[in-house]
Design an enzyme around this catalytic site. Structure first.
Site: not given
Length: 224
Positions: A12, A14, A177
Site C-alpha cells: 500500500d 498512503d 496499514d
C-alpha cells in the site's frame, strides 16, 4: 513468524510507505474554503484517508467518516474536481516517508524481491510522490485506485497484479496499514502483513487478522 517462498511484495502507499496526510489535508481544506464551508484540523482529516479521493472528499463534505446519505451528487462532483486540482499542485510538499522505508525497500530489492504498489490513491499522483521522495525505480508494477474498475478491499487489484507479474497469490504478500489491505488480501487468498501506524480509522490492525503485525517497517527484513 518467518515467511517462506515469497517472491513478490505488494505495498500500500498512503499510511504504509508515505505519510501524505499533511498534503491531503491542505487540499481538502482548500476545497472546503472555496466552497464556503468550514475547514478541519489535519488530525481529523487524517482519519478520513484511505479509501481514495472521492470517499475522502465526501467525508469532508459530510464532516464525518460516515458519508451522509443525503450528500448532493453535484456538490460531490464539483468538490472532487477542486480537490484533485489542489492536491495535484501540492502532491509532495509535506509528504514524507515513514521511518526506515527507503532503506528497507532498497534492501528488499537487493535481496531479489519484486516490489509493487497497490493503492487506492488515483494513479496520476503516485509517480510524482515516488519521484519526490527518491523511491522511483524500485517498483515493477504500480496499480492506483482508478487503474481498474474496483479497488481495495475488493481483491481485483491484487489479482490483476498476480496476472501482470505472472505469479500466484501464494508467492505474494500484501503489506499495508489499513483494513482495506488485509481484507483485500484475504479475498485474494494472499497472506498479509499489517503495520500499526498509518491510517486505519482508529482501529487496531490486528483486529483484521493479518498473518503478521509489525510496528517498524524495517522488521520486514527479519521476517522475509
Amino acid at each position: 513468524m518467518k515467511f517462506e517462498n515469497k517472491n513478490v511484495l505488494l505495498f500500500d502507499l498512503d499510511g504504509t510507505l508515505v505519510d501524505s496526510a499533511p498534503d491531503l489535508a491542505l487540499a481538502v481544506n482548500q476545497t472546503l474554503t472555496e466552497l464556503g464551508m468550514a475547514t478541519f484540523d489535519q488530525d481529523i482529516i487524517h482519519g478520513w484517508v484511505g479509501n481514495g479521493a472521492q470517499v475522502l472528499i465526501n467525508r469532508a463534505l459530510s464532516s464525518s467518516v460516515e458519508v451522509s446519505k443525503t450528500l448532493d451528487s453535484a456538490l460531490s462532483e464539483k468538490a472532487l474536481a477542486i480537490f484533485l486540482a489542489a492536491y495535484e499542485a501540492n502532491v509532495c510538499v509535506e509528504t514524507v516517508t515513514y521511518p526506515n522505508v527507503g532503506d528497507t525497500l532498497k534492501a528488499l530489492k537487493e535481496k531479489g524481491f519484486r516490489l509493487a504498489i497497490i493503492t487506492n490513491k488515483p494513479e496520476r499522483f503516485i509517480a510524482p510522490i515516488l519521484s519526490g521522495l527518491g523511491l522511483n525505480g524500485l517498483f515493477e508494477l504500480i496499480i492506483g485506485g482508478d487503474t481498474l474498475a474496483k479497488r481495495k478491499p475488493d481483491p481485483l487489484q491484487l489479482n490483476f497484479a498476480c496476472e501482470q507479474l505472472a505469479v500466484t497469490a501464494n508467492e505474494c504478500i500484501m503489506i499495508g496499514d489499513s483494513k482495506n489491505d488485509i481484507l483485500a488480501a484475504k479475498a485474494a487468498n494472499m497472506q498479509s502483513v499489517g503495520l500499526t501506524y498509518g491510517y486505519n480509522y482508529g482501529e487496531a490492525i490486528d483486529v483484521y487478522q493479518p498473518e503478521l503485525v509489525l510496528t517498524d517497517f524495517a522488521d520486514l527484513l527479519t521476517v522475509l
